[in-house]
Structures are given as structure tokens and as C-alpha cells.
Design an enzyme around this catalytic site. Structure first.
Site, PDB file in Angstrom:
ATOM      1  CE1 TYR A 169      -3.972   2.166   0.663  1.00 34.73           C
ATOM      2  CE2 TYR A 169      -2.485   3.312   2.163  1.00 34.73           C
ATOM      3  CZ  TYR A 169      -3.678   3.258   1.455  1.00 34.73           C
ATOM      4  OH  TYR A 169      -4.557   4.311   1.518  1.00 34.73           O
ATOM      5  CE  LYS A 173      -3.373   5.190  -1.636  1.00 38.98           C
ATOM      6  NZ  LYS A 173      -4.432   5.666  -2.538  1.00 38.98           N
TER       7      LYS A 173
HETATM    8  C1  BGC Z   1      -5.200   4.016   5.053  1.00 39.06           C
HETATM    9  C2  BGC Z   1      -5.922   3.807   6.363  1.00 39.06           C
HETATM   10  C3  BGC Z   1      -5.121   4.416   7.505  1.00 39.06           C
HETATM   11  C4  BGC Z   1      -4.682   5.831   7.190  1.00 39.06           C
HETATM   12  C5  BGC Z   1      -3.737   6.391   8.244  1.00 39.06           C
HETATM   13  C6  BGC Z   1      -4.899   5.473   4.892  1.00 39.06           C
HETATM   14  O1  BGC Z   1      -4.297   5.737   3.664  1.00 39.06           O
HETATM   15  O2  BGC Z   1      -5.994   3.533   3.982  1.00 39.06           O
HETATM   16  O3  BGC Z   1      -6.114   2.424   6.589  1.00 39.06           O
HETATM   17  O4  BGC Z   1      -5.925   4.427   8.681  1.00 39.06           O
HETATM   18  O5  BGC Z   1      -4.028   5.870   5.942  1.00 39.06           O
HETATM   19  O6  BGC Z   1      -2.736   5.499   8.605  1.00 39.06           O
END
Ligand code: BGC
Length: 271
Positions: A169, A173
């Protein structure tokens, strides 16, 4: 959260990927309140997408629901074609679709890695490319907007905050940050205005476990100097403004909407 409509997107059409739930739902509703025609894209939950459509049409707005998996090239082409067929063109893209498939790194499967990169990063490549092609085809309409088109990439605080257990993830990003900046650099002269929003912890289905019990919320709040978990409307309001001409000089940057999560709160009483 009070959100005063003032028609800042009147006469414009916005494609919101993942517009059926979470941040996308709030963004769809905020855009409709500003007078935009909203193309609500969803991947799986048709019912939820039609609920958002209903809320918009009940409020006197126009909406269209389109199924598409944003990681599939043909599906994205079809999504934009349907938007153009229905409303004539597209003025704004909010590349919002995103998911998590969390795993300790040593156990992360290639499928988990690939799925997150496919949806969160390749999906943004395909959608931003389709939007840019449509903006260039249509040409400037100064009576509608100062820009040829506007793109908002949905990023995350994890474009800068490393996140153990979520390497796929955070990598996606981090990729979104330089995708956004590279195309902003490339298309600024053509008057395509491109930015990201980086939300912190917002109450949506993606992170329910992090806030849905008092214990979880208390732990999460130690990461948020402003001392509240965000609501989807916090993002909807910023997205609607960022897409409008009020934000016309904002280009190629990431707006953090995170209650201060990126302030390294662990240093508040340490270091
Ligand atoms: C995530 C969340 C997380 C947040 C802060 C977001 O981009 O999808 O799961 O709570 O970031 O960490």
C-alpha cells in the site's frame, strides 16, 4: 459537517472512481452539491453506487453509475466513453479507487502485492491518461473553467509515512506521488491542473478496525495531533474546492488532510 453549496462546479462533469463508498461517496455528494454532473464509478457494489446516485438525483443533481475495474484498460476506456456519451465531456477526474491487502512483509504474496499496485497505481495511470486524452480532445472552455481539466489523485499520508505491514500500500501511494508530479509537470502548459489529496485516518470501510471500538480509536488518536479521526466529508469538502477555480493556482502538489498525522506526533514528548 456543514457544507455550504455555492455551485463552484456548475456545468462540469466529474468522474469519481470508487464513488460508491468511503471517501468516493463523500466526494460524489460534495461535487453534486457544487453543481457537477457526477459519474459514480464502482467495482463491485452496484447497490451502494445507486444509493449515491439516488441521493444526488433527490437533491436535484445529475448522476450516472458505471461499473469498471480501474486496473483494466478496456474497462477504463469504456468508463470514460460512457461519461462522454452521457454528459458530452469530462472536466474533472478524482482517481479515488484504492484498497489494502495487508500482510507482514515476509508473508506477503505476489498476488497481494500485485493487486494493490494494480488498483492503486496502475488504476491511476489508466484513469489519468484517459482523462487527459479527453481534456485534450475537448479543448478549453473558458466559460466553464480556467483549466482545460482538473485531476485529483487520491493519495495517503503513506506517500510519505512508511508503514510496516503495508509495504504494498505504501509503495503504491509513494508511486502516486511521483505519477501525479510527473504528469503535472508535463501537462501544466496545456492547462491541465493536477494535484493529490493525502488523507490521514478517516472513518471509512478501509480502516474500520482502526476506529470502531473505543480502545482502537484511543490508540489511533495518539497518531493524530488534532485529536479526532477524520470524517469522509472532511475530504469531500477539500476535493470540491480543489477541483474548483478557487484553487486555480494549486498545481502539482499534495494537500495533506490528516489532522496533523504527518507532524511526527511521537516526537511530542520524546527525542
Ligand atoms: C489508510 C488507512 C489508515 C490511514 C492512516 C490510509 O491511507 O488507507 O487504513 O488508517 O491511511 O494510517
Amino acid at each position: 459537517m456543514p457544507h455550504k453549496p455555492n455551485n463552484r462546479l456548475a456545468g462540469q462533469t466529474a468522474v469519481i472512481t470508487g464513488g460508491d463508498s468511503g471517501l468516493g461517496r463523500a466526494i460524489s455528494l460534495a461535487f453534486a452539491k457544487e453543481g457537477a454532473n457526477v459519474v459514480i464509478n464502482y467495482a463491485h457494489n452496484e447497490k451502494a453506487a445507486h444509493e449515491v446516485e439516488q441521493l444526488i438525483t433527490d437533491g436535484g443533481g445529475k448522476a450516472l453509475v458505471v461499473q469498471a475495474d480501474v486496473s483494466q484498460e478496456a474497462a477504463v476506456e469504456s468508463l470514460f466513453q460512457q461519461a462522454v456519451d452521457a454528459f458530452g465531456t469530462v472536466d474533472v477526474l478524482v482517481a479515488n479507487s484504492g484498497l489494502q491487502q495487508d500482510s507482514p512483509f515476509e508473508n506477503m504474496t505476489l498476488a497481494q502485492w500485485q493487486k494493490v499496485i494494480d488498483v492503486n497505481l496502475t488504476g491511476q495511470f489508466l484513469c489519468t491518461r484517459a482523462a487527459i486524452r479527453e481534456f485534450l480532445r475537448r479543448g478549453l472552455r473558458p466559460d466553464v473553467s480556467a483549466a482545460l481539466g482538473k485531476i485529483i489523485c487520491m493519495s495517503s499520508v503513506h506517500e510519505v509515512i512508511p508503514w510496516g505491514g503495508h509495504a504494498n500500500y505504501a509503495s503504491s501511494k509513494g508511486g502516486v506521488e511521483l505519477l501525479m508530479k510527473s504528469i503535472a509537470q508535463e501537462f501544466g502548459k496545456r492547462k491541465i491542473r493536477i494535484n493529490s489529496i493525502a488523507p490521514g485516518a478517516i472513518k471509512t470501510p478501509i480502516n474500520t478496525a482502526a476506529w470502531d471500538t473505543p480502545e482502537a480509536e484511543k490508540k489511533l488518536l495518539t497518531l493524530i495531533p488534532y485529536d479526532r479521526v477524520g470524517e469522509p466529508e472532511d475530504i469531500g469538502a477539500v476535493a470540491a474546492w480543489l477541483a474548483s477555480d478557487e484553487a486555480d493556482y494549486i498545481h502539482g502538489t499534495t494537500i495533506f488532510v490528516d489532522g496533523g498525522m504527518t507532524l511526527y506526533p511521537g516526537f511530542g514528548d520524546n527525542g
